[in-house]
Design a protein around this motif. Structure first.
Motif, mmCIF file in Angstrom:
data_model
loop_
_atom_site.group_PDB
_atom_site.id
_atom_site.type_symbol
_atom_site.label_atom_id
_atom_site.label_comp_id
_atom_site.label_asym_id
_atom_site.label_seq_id
_atom_site.Cartn_x
_atom_site.Cartn_y
_atom_site.Cartn_z
ATOM 1 N N ILE A 18 12.262 52.396 62.196
ATOM 2 C CA ILE A 18 13.240 51.741 61.017
ATOM 3 C C ILE A 18 12.906 52.207 59.798
ATOM 4 O O ILE A 18 14.102 52.332 58.884
ATOM 5 N N TYR A 19 11.868 52.704 59.250
ATOM 6 C CA TYR A 19 11.695 52.865 57.896
ATOM 7 C C TYR A 19 11.378 54.521 57.692
ATOM 8 O O TYR A 19 11.100 54.985 56.742
ATOM 9 N N LYS A 20 11.264 55.152 59.042
ATOM 10 C CA LYS A 20 10.959 56.703 58.830
ATOM 11 C C LYS A 20 9.458 56.787 58.377
ATOM 12 O O LYS A 20 9.407 58.027 57.691
ATOM 13 N N THR A 21 8.738 55.898 58.532
ATOM 14 C CA THR A 21 7.291 56.167 58.181
ATOM 15 C C THR A 21 6.392 56.824 59.207
ATOM 16 O O THR A 21 6.592 57.147 60.294
ATOM 17 N N ASN A 22 5.227 57.302 58.817
ATOM 18 C CA ASN A 22 4.110 57.975 59.640
ATOM 19 C C ASN A 22 2.835 57.385 59.606
ATOM 20 O O ASN A 22 1.857 57.995 59.610
ATOM 21 N N TYR A 23 2.824 56.088 59.685
ATOM 22 C CA TYR A 23 1.507 55.089 59.627
ATOM 23 C C TYR A 23 0.864 55.010 61.058
ATOM 24 O O TYR A 23 1.766 55.208 62.177
ATOM 25 N N SER A 24 -0.404 55.173 61.101
ATOM 26 C CA SER A 24 -1.177 55.119 62.267
ATOM 27 C C SER A 24 -1.944 53.759 62.456
ATOM 28 O O SER A 24 -2.244 53.312 63.582
ATOM 29 N N ASP A 25 -1.654 52.960 61.404
ATOM 30 C CA ASP A 25 -2.683 51.686 61.431
ATOM 31 C C ASP A 25 -2.017 50.763 60.337
ATOM 32 O O ASP A 25 -1.510 51.192 59.397
ATOM 33 N N LEU A 26 -2.361 49.593 60.512
ATOM 34 C CA LEU A 26 -2.293 48.462 59.290
ATOM 35 C C LEU A 26 -3.679 48.085 58.704
ATOM 36 O O LEU A 26 -3.854 47.123 58.109
ATOM 37 N N GLY A 27 -4.629 49.041 58.849
ATOM 38 C CA GLY A 27 -5.985 48.824 58.260
ATOM 39 C C GLY A 27 -5.975 48.369 56.985
ATOM 40 O O GLY A 27 -5.343 48.290 56.200
ATOM 41 N N LEU B 174 2.638 49.036 68.247
ATOM 42 C CA LEU B 174 3.841 48.517 68.242
ATOM 43 C C LEU B 174 4.310 48.277 66.855
ATOM 44 O O LEU B 174 5.560 48.949 66.311
ATOM 45 N N SER B 175 3.553 48.053 65.630
ATOM 46 C CA SER B 175 3.868 47.683 64.399
ATOM 47 C C SER B 175 4.242 49.278 63.827
ATOM 48 O O SER B 175 5.354 49.347 63.047
ATOM 49 N N THR B 176 3.371 50.103 63.908
ATOM 50 C CA THR B 176 3.609 51.426 63.480
ATOM 51 C C THR B 176 4.681 52.228 64.022
ATOM 52 O O THR B 176 5.448 52.868 63.361
ATOM 53 N N THR B 177 5.015 51.931 65.558
ATOM 54 C CA THR B 177 6.169 52.479 65.968
ATOM 55 C C THR B 177 7.424 52.003 65.612
ATOM 56 O O THR B 177 8.334 52.791 65.326
ATOM 57 N N GLY C 40 0.969 38.248 65.011
ATOM 58 C CA GLY C 40 2.008 39.060 65.626
ATOM 59 C C GLY C 40 3.144 38.556 65.338
ATOM 60 O O GLY C 40 4.134 39.624 64.805
ATOM 61 N N TYR C 41 3.347 37.392 65.271
ATOM 62 C CA TYR C 41 4.765 36.891 64.815
ATOM 63 C C TYR C 41 5.116 37.352 63.288
ATOM 64 O O TYR C 41 6.285 37.732 62.930
ATOM 65 N N LYS C 42 4.212 37.072 62.563
ATOM 66 C CA LYS C 42 4.313 37.352 61.085
ATOM 67 C C LYS C 42 4.659 38.758 60.702
ATOM 68 O O LYS C 42 5.581 38.964 59.980
ATOM 69 N N ILE C 43 3.974 39.708 61.561
ATOM 70 C CA ILE C 43 4.267 41.062 61.243
ATOM 71 C C ILE C 43 5.481 41.476 62.021
ATOM 72 O O ILE C 43 6.241 42.234 60.980
ATOM 73 N N LEU C 44 5.782 41.263 63.066
ATOM 74 C CA LEU C 44 7.042 41.348 63.533
ATOM 75 C C LEU C 44 8.261 40.901 62.605
ATOM 76 O O LEU C 44 9.478 41.409 62.222
ATOM 77 N N TRP C 45 8.234 39.708 62.143
ATOM 78 C CA TRP C 45 9.306 39.023 61.365
ATOM 79 C C TRP C 45 9.181 39.885 59.850
ATOM 80 O O TRP C 45 10.230 40.170 59.130
ATOM 81 N N THR C 46 8.155 40.477 59.443
ATOM 82 C CA THR C 46 8.096 41.163 58.042
ATOM 83 C C THR C 46 8.792 42.460 58.422
ATOM 84 O O THR C 46 9.555 42.922 57.514
ATOM 85 N N ILE C 47 8.532 43.162 59.404
ATOM 86 C CA ILE C 47 9.401 44.268 59.774
ATOM 87 C C ILE C 47 10.846 44.251 59.727
ATOM 88 O O ILE C 47 11.536 45.030 59.236
ATOM 89 N N TRP C 48 11.235 43.231 60.210
ATOM 90 C CA TRP C 48 12.587 42.840 60.451
ATOM 91 C C TRP C 48 13.175 42.397 58.837
ATOM 92 O O TRP C 48 14.404 42.795 58.589
ATOM 93 N N THR D 147 -9.957 44.539 69.576
ATOM 94 C CA THR D 147 -9.336 43.772 70.737
ATOM 95 C C THR D 147 -8.454 44.354 71.107
ATOM 96 O O THR D 147 -7.400 45.251 70.362
ATOM 97 N N LEU D 148 -7.662 44.209 72.374
ATOM 98 C CA LEU D 148 -6.686 44.847 73.113
ATOM 99 C C LEU D 148 -5.369 44.552 72.187
ATOM 100 O O LEU D 148 -4.618 45.113 72.097
ATOM 101 N N PRO D 149 -5.184 43.028 72.000
ATOM 102 C CA PRO D 149 -3.996 42.577 71.097
ATOM 103 C C PRO D 149 -3.891 43.265 69.671
ATOM 104 O O PRO D 149 -2.720 43.797 69.255
ATOM 105 N N GLN D 150 -5.027 43.618 69.286
ATOM 106 C CA GLN D 150 -5.271 44.301 67.988
ATOM 107 C C GLN D 150 -4.668 45.747 68.104
ATOM 108 O O GLN D 150 -3.635 46.110 67.388
ATOM 109 N N LEU D 151 -5.184 46.467 68.976
ATOM 110 C CA LEU D 151 -4.788 47.850 69.253
ATOM 111 C C LEU D 151 -3.111 47.988 69.746
ATOM 112 O O LEU D 151 -2.610 48.637 69.238
ATOM 113 N N PHE D 152 -2.503 46.852 70.467
ATOM 114 C CA PHE D 152 -1.353 47.035 70.885
ATOM 115 C C PHE D 152 -0.489 46.694 69.596
ATOM 116 O O PHE D 152 0.451 47.298 69.399
ATOM 117 N N GLY D 153 -0.746 45.528 68.832
ATOM 118 C CA GLY D 153 -0.144 45.246 67.764
ATOM 119 C C GLY D 153 -0.126 46.304 66.621
ATOM 120 O O GLY D 153 1.045 46.390 66.101
#
Length: 229
Positions: free
Chosen positions: A145-154, A137-140, A218-226, A128-134
């Motif tokens: 922040i962590y200097k990673t090069n991921y393209s997905d949270l698959g 955003l997460s990989t960016t 979305g909230y949990k993923i952003l919280w985990t990144i922070w 879905t669009l929320p999945q693609l955007f999420g």
């Protein structure tokens, strides 16, 4: 790594319509297929057992909780696996691509391999669009922040068993996949991605299929990144 022992961990909540098909298409290089029945109220457990999988029950709902229970159970085996593969039970991934997923670990000594849907072929409507955007955003954010090069949270991914133990995984809900990737980066694991194909799942997603699921994830993923910054 020659002739590694490979196990699969498959969390499953109300996946009676797909779990057998997933199990039947898993290549025969796998030793054990462990399905964690995550408080399903359908016949997921019965169908998984009929297809030849080992099944344990985890009554507390949550993707991460199911994964943690499965890992704890695998730790009781007389012989630990060399590689643990995580695979969803909804038939959105292609189990036959497992060989591609584990190849970098076997041939090039990688620690963690993420199956990237962003690099593979996606069936129309499979994300879905929320999945693609999420994902974007997460990989960016992880890149910044962590200097990673991921393209997905698959969720289709493989990791060395001993490396998994070093991660001390904690998340019990939607943050599981990104927690693994962040911790692997912080510990300097040798990580890569391989393209995996993706199709529309059987049934309705418990995350992208509901407004609550989308915002909760979305909230949990952003919280985990922070949290781990």
């Amino acid at each position: 790594m020659k002739n590694p022992i490979i196990d699969i961990l498959m969390p499953a909540y109300n996946e009676q319509n797909s779990v057998q098909q997933v199990i039947m298409e898993i290549p025969d290089v796998v030793r054990h297929i462990l399905v964690v029945n995550n408080n399903s109220n359908d016949d997921t457990k019965t169908y998984a057992q009929q297809a030849g999988a080992m099944v344990i029950d985890e009554p507390q709902r949550g993707y991460g909780k199911a994964c943690l229970s499965g890992i704890a159970h695998i730790a009781t085996f007389n012989t630990a696996p060399d590689i643990l593969v995580f695979l969803d039970a909804d038939y959105s991934d292609y189990p036959a691509q497992l060989k591609d997923l584990i190849r970098p670990i076997i041939e090039d000594d990688y620690d963690l391999v993420i199956g990237s849907r962003a690099k593979g072929k996606r069936e129309s409507g499979s994300m879905t669009l929320p999945q693609l955007f999420g994902n974007w955003l997460s990989t960016t954010l992880m890149k910044w922040i962590y200097k990673t090069n991921y393209s997905d949270l698959g969720p289709f991914r493989a990791i060395k068993w001993d490396r998994l133990q070093q991660l001390c995984m904690e998340d019990e809900t939607f943050g599981w996949t990104i927690e693994m990737q962040i911790k692997a980066a912080k510990l300097g694991f040798k990580t890569t991605e391989v393209p995996v194909d993706y199709r529309q799942r059987i049934g309705i997603s418990k995350i992208s299929g509901t407004v609550k699921g989308v915002f909760g994830a979305g909230y949990k993923i952003l919280w985990t990144i922070w949290r781990y910054r």
